[in-house]
Structure formats: C-alpha cells, structure tokens
Motif scaffolding. Structure first.
Motif, short mmCIF file in Angstrom:
data_model
loop_
_atom_site.label_atom_id
_atom_site.label_comp_id
_atom_site.label_asym_id
_atom_site.label_seq_id
_atom_site.Cartn_x
_atom_site.Cartn_y
_atom_site.Cartn_z
N GLN A 20 0.81 -1.00 -0.03
CA GLN A 20 0.00 0.12 0.05
C GLN A 20 0.84 1.36 0.07
O GLN A 20 0.28 2.34 -0.43
CB GLN A 20 -0.89 -0.10 1.16
N GLY A 79 -4.53 -2.12 12.27
CA GLY A 79 -3.88 -2.88 10.89
C GLY A 79 -2.52 -2.74 11.31
O GLY A 79 -1.93 -2.61 12.37
N SER A 151 -7.62 -2.64 7.38
CA SER A 151 -6.22 -3.35 6.89
C SER A 151 -6.18 -4.90 6.93
O SER A 151 -7.10 -5.42 7.06
CB SER A 151 -5.07 -2.54 6.94
N SER A 182 -10.60 -2.19 4.27
CA SER A 182 -9.62 -2.16 3.59
C SER A 182 -8.76 -3.29 3.79
O SER A 182 -7.52 -3.46 4.03
CB SER A 182 -8.66 -0.97 3.69
N GLU A 230 -7.01 3.36 -3.54
CA GLU A 230 -6.36 2.27 -2.83
C GLU A 230 -5.73 1.34 -3.90
O GLU A 230 -5.87 1.48 -5.33
CB GLU A 230 -7.10 1.19 -2.16
N HIS A 260 -5.39 4.39 1.54
CA HIS A 260 -5.61 3.13 2.35
C HIS A 260 -5.25 3.66 3.85
O HIS A 260 -6.11 3.01 4.72
CB HIS A 260 -4.77 2.14 1.95
#
Length: 285
Positions: A20, A79, A151, A182, A230, A260
């Motif tokens: 990312q 995340g 994430s 995400s 993203e 993101h």
C-alpha cells in the motif's frame, strides 16, 4: 514478457498491488498521526489501560467507558500488515464513540514475527470473548458488541465475525455487527505476493484463514469499507467480499478522496465515512 502469476499480474505487479505504500506517498505521516491522535484522546478520556484478557504480555486491551452504564460496545482491531502497530496507536476514534454513548475498546495482540497469523486470530478471538464476558463491569452491554478493523485488522475482524462463538461458550450472535475496512479476505492471492515471505502459511491455513470462504458461519450484518485511491487488489478484495456477503451486507462505505491509510481516520468522524456508518449500525446516529 514476464510470466503471469495471478490474473493479469506478473510477480512485480502483484507485489506492487499488495504494497500500500506504493499507492500512498504520505503513509508514514498518516501512521504517525494514529499515534499522536491516540495520545491526545487518552489525555482527555477516562481509560482503563492494559487490561489483560490472556496470559501473554501482548494480550491486553484499553477500555474507554461511556458516561452511562449499559452502553453498546465498539471494539477496534488495528492494521499494520500483521507486523506493526498496537492498541497504543488505535484509540484515535474513542472520543467520537464515547461522546455518542458507546464504550470503546482498543484491542492489542502480538504481531508477526513474535507469533504466526493463526496465533493472531486466536488472540483476537480470546480478546473478544473476554469482552463479552467482562465488559459489563466497565459499563458496557455484552448484548450489544460491535467490532471494526482496518487493513490487516479488517482481515482479523472478518475472521472474528465468522467465529463459532458457541464453541467459546458464548451466544452465536455475540457480535451484533461489524465493519471490515480495506482488508484482505482471500489469502490465496496474498500468498502469491511478496507477503508470503513473512506470512509463511500452509495450504490448509490459507483455506482456514480466508474469511470469504466461510461466510456460512457469519451471524451478523457487515459493513465493507475502503478508500478511493487504494491498490487495485485491495479494491478487488473489498468488492468481492461485499458481493459474497449478499444479504448480510449492511452497506459499502467508500471514501473517494482518502487513501488506504487515511480512510481509517474517518472512523473518528461522526458525520462522514466509516465513523458515521458504524455509529448508524450501532443505533447511535
């Protein structure tokens, strides 16, 4: 021409699609904001810090109680590519939820390489089971537990949502709703990327830890969120997961101007993005 390894990706392109930072030049700056904003929130709110839910040092959580008892509960799963961050960078949205009348929980767990991904999933499940059994002592309503993750935390949240809670001695509907933002929901293509070097999963683990393959076990509605710019693989994961949820999809939340790393910051907004959607899901907006 380079050989295709997944869909139309060669190895370099697939690695790029799962990194990312390539798609967000301000990643380090935004991640630093998670920590600074969380520190500000801790300075302003009452908080029970480092409450243990398991036997290891990493198995702790922070609880931000609501002003009144019997409050709905929001548990946030951070995340960090399954390798980075902790609860200490994960309470930036707590004030928004507390002001809306909710109890907010920032969950901690060990990261790779201290543990493997199956261990992380087990820790998250232990943490949520602890919340269900003990949150009433902190003013939370165990019958109204919701969770969110971003994430790699979106993946972990999805794994929590497909958990058979009856096997933990809890009601099957222990979690009343969730947000997966995400995340990655089928680990097969992830394991074809450079991430395989630190994930090190077997074929059986890939199958077991791919939540999109186990949606028959899902017992609550789920929001699916993502940013706009993203990577193409993260966009594909979000769209595929939303489609697979079918009647259990509570809605898709797309923030077109947020990358993101930025999109999870909208969890702290009661009037926009992830925060607004989750508060509505909890009946608080």
């Amino acid at each position: 021409m380079a050989a295709r390894v997944f869909r139309d990706y060669d190895q370099a392109a697939l690695d790029r699609a799962y990194e990312q930072g390539v798609w967000a030049g301000n990643a380090a700056e935004v991640v630093a904001r998670y920590g600074s904003a969380s520190a500000v929130v801790r300075s302003r709110l009452r908080c029970h810090r480092d409450v243990p839910y398991g036997v290891t040092a990493a198995e702790v959580l922070d609880i931000f109680p609501a002003a009144r008892p019997g409050a709905p509960v929001q548990v946030f799963i951070h995340g960090g590519a399954w390798q980075l961050l902790s609860k200490d960078e994960s309470c930036f949205a707590a004030e928004t939820f507390v002001q809306a009348g909710a109890c907010f929980v920032a969950l901690n767990f060990a990261n790779i390489p201290a543990v493997r991904l199956p261990d992380m999933v087990a820790q998250v499940r232990r943490g949520l089971a602890w919340v269900a059994r003990n949150i009433a002592a902190f003013g939370g309503d165990p019958a109204r537990i919701f969770l969110s993750g971003h994430s790699s935390g979106g993946h972990l949240a999805a794994m929590a949502l497909i958990t058979d809670w009856s096997a933990h001695g809890l009601p099957a509907d222990t979690i009343k709703g969730g947000l997966c933002a995400s995340g990655m929901y089928d680990l097969a293509p992830v394991m074809l990327s450079a991430r395989r070097h630190y994930l090190g999963l077997t074929d059986a683990e890939i199958a077991a830890l791919s939540p999109i393959r186990h949606l028959a076990q899902l017992a609550c509605p789920v929001l699916v969120g993502r940013g706009g710019p993203e990577s193409p693989e993260f966009i594909r994961h979000a769209d595929a997961f939303a489609t697979a949820l079918a009647g259990r999809l509570a809605g898709q939340v797309i923030c077109p101007a947020h990358n993101h790393f930025e999109v999870v910051e909208t969890l702290a907004s009661p009037h926009f993005g992830l925060g607004q959607a989750v508060l509505r899901q909890m009946g608080l907006a």
